[in-house]
Design a protein around this motif. Sequence first.
Motif, PDB file in Angstrom:
ATOM      1  N   GLY A 111       0.824  -1.182   0.000  1.00 19.45           N
ATOM      2  CA  GLY A 111       0.000   0.000   0.000  1.00 19.45           C
ATOM      3  C   GLY A 111       0.874   1.254   0.000  1.00 19.45           C
ATOM      4  O   GLY A 111       2.100   1.169   0.131  1.00 19.45           O
ATOM      5  N   GLN A 112       0.228   2.393  -0.131  1.00 19.69           N
ATOM      6  CA  GLN A 112       0.978   3.658  -0.240  1.00 19.69           C
ATOM      7  C   GLN A 112       1.458   4.167   1.122  1.00 19.69           C
ATOM      8  O   GLN A 112       2.255   5.092   1.190  1.00 19.69           O
ATOM      9  CB  GLN A 112       0.116   4.733  -0.924  1.00 19.69           C
ATOM     10  N   GLY A 113       0.977   3.542   2.190  1.00 22.69           N
ATOM     11  CA  GLY A 113       1.377   3.948   3.525  1.00 22.69           C
ATOM     12  C   GLY A 113       0.375   4.895   4.162  1.00 22.69           C
ATOM     13  O   GLY A 113      -0.271   5.700   3.475  1.00 22.69           O
TER      14      GLY A 113
ATOM     15  N   GLY B  41       9.620   8.851   0.816  1.00 23.17           N
ATOM     16  CA  GLY B  41       8.189   9.080   0.729  1.00 23.17           C
ATOM     17  C   GLY B  41       7.405   8.008  -0.001  1.00 23.17           C
ATOM     18  O   GLY B  41       6.200   8.171  -0.209  1.00 23.17           O
ATOM     19  N   LYS B  42       8.060   6.928  -0.374  1.00 21.67           N
ATOM     20  CA  LYS B  42       7.409   5.855  -1.129  1.00 21.67           C
ATOM     21  C   LYS B  42       7.471   4.540  -0.366  1.00 21.67           C
ATOM     22  O   LYS B  42       8.306   4.346   0.510  1.00 21.67           O
ATOM     23  CB  LYS B  42       8.081   5.671  -2.489  1.00 21.67           C
ATOM     24  N   ALA B  43       6.584   3.625  -0.742  1.00 20.92           N
ATOM     25  CA  ALA B  43       6.626   2.281  -0.184  1.00 20.92           C
ATOM     26  C   ALA B  43       7.810   1.514  -0.764  1.00 20.92           C
ATOM     27  O   ALA B  43       8.289   1.829  -1.861  1.00 20.92           O
ATOM     28  CB  ALA B  43       5.326   1.549  -0.499  1.00 20.92           C
ATOM     29  N   PRO B  44       8.289   0.522  -0.057  1.00 23.61           N
ATOM     30  CA  PRO B  44       9.346  -0.332  -0.616  1.00 23.61           C
ATOM     31  C   PRO B  44       8.868  -1.018  -1.891  1.00 23.61           C
ATOM     32  O   PRO B  44       7.674  -1.244  -2.084  1.00 23.61           O
ATOM     33  CB  PRO B  44       9.595  -1.357   0.502  1.00 23.61           C
ATOM     34  N   ASN B  45       9.850  -1.353  -2.726  1.00 24.13           N
ATOM     35  CA  ASN B  45       9.563  -2.015  -3.993  1.00 24.13           C
ATOM     36  C   ASN B  45      10.419  -3.274  -4.078  1.00 24.13           C
ATOM     37  O   ASN B  45      11.641  -3.210  -3.904  1.00 24.13           O
ATOM     38  CB  ASN B  45       9.898  -1.064  -5.150  1.00 24.13           C
ATOM     39  N   LEU B  46       9.762  -4.395  -4.364  1.00 27.25           N
ATOM     40  CA  LEU B  46      10.469  -5.675  -4.424  1.00 27.25           C
ATOM     41  C   LEU B  46      11.410  -5.729  -5.614  1.00 27.25           C
ATOM     42  O   LEU B  46      11.014  -5.477  -6.761  1.00 27.25           O
ATOM     43  CB  LEU B  46       9.451  -6.815  -4.520  1.00 27.25           C
ATOM     44  N   LEU B  47      12.659  -6.085  -5.354  1.00 29.03           N
ATOM     45  CA  LEU B  47      13.655  -6.246  -6.415  1.00 29.03           C
ATOM     46  C   LEU B  47      13.955  -7.715  -6.697  1.00 29.03           C
ATOM     47  O   LEU B  47      13.981  -8.143  -7.851  1.00 29.03           O
ATOM     48  CB  LEU B  47      14.981  -5.574  -6.009  1.00 29.03           C
ATOM     49  N   ILE B  48      14.241  -8.458  -5.636  1.00 32.41           N
ATOM     50  CA  ILE B  48      14.733  -9.827  -5.755  1.00 32.41           C
ATOM     51  C   ILE B  48      14.097 -10.675  -4.670  1.00 32.41           C
ATOM     52  O   ILE B  48      13.917 -10.206  -3.535  1.00 32.41           O
ATOM     53  CB  ILE B  48      16.270  -9.844  -5.635  1.00 32.41           C
ATOM     54  N   TYR B  49      13.761 -11.907  -5.019  1.00 34.12           N
ATOM     55  CA  TYR B  49      13.234 -12.845  -4.032  1.00 34.12           C
ATOM     56  C   TYR B  49      13.946 -14.180  -4.170  1.00 34.12           C
ATOM     57  O   TYR B  49      14.614 -14.438  -5.178  1.00 34.12           O
ATOM     58  CB  TYR B  49      11.717 -13.003  -4.169  1.00 34.12           C
TER      59      TYR B  49
END
Lengths: 120, 107
Positions: A111-113, B41-49
């Motif tokens: 989610g955006q938080g 200011g952004k949510a984390p973004n998945l790079l590698i699993y």
Amino acid sequence: QVQLVQSGAEVKKPGASVKVSCKASGYIFTSYDINWVRQATGQGLEWMGWMNPNSGNTGFAQKFQGRLTMTRSTSISTAYMELSSLRSEDTAVYYCARWRTAGRHSFDYWGQGTLVTVSS
Amino acid sequence: DIQMTQSPSSVSASVGDRVTITCRASQDISSWLAWYQQKPGKAPNLLIYVASILQGGVPSRFSGSGSGTDFTLTISSLQPEDFATYYCQQANSFPFTFGQGTRLEIK
């Protein structure tokens, strides 16, 4: 496309409770666990707990036991996180995240938080 | 609880540089490790699993390796949009835990 849309910012007094919602779209809501992760300003990521939207089963990090509740409404594909007995240290951005399993263990959508501020 | 320790905590690099970030688990987590990128200011973004599998849509300059307790994230040729904070996360057992983060800054 998969989206998790959270409710807006909250300001609460110490001792109060906050309930944050996370509305899912673009996938079958009951097929993926929802987890909650928080982040204090300038700090790292802290995992809080998980919920299986199908069964309603939950699991929480030890530090939140007793004051964290996770619920859901499957009819509107929405997960909820409620934290009670708030203190100033709970001021943080709260994220919901979809947990992917089947050998691909990871949080693939977030989610955006939601900023929760605890202040007297 | 499994502790995740990243190093360095911050690194300065230039566009085009190769950068490696390490993550160490306090116990064996097999390959159950994920890497995330987070911009302010952004949510984390998945790079590698699963330690080394690139998430769809992530540029191939990102790669991951390791198993057991020692893992690395490598960016082969830094691009301007790569300046961010990177987190590792163990996906082996509850409670899930994250590294403290590595801030990648422009030199």
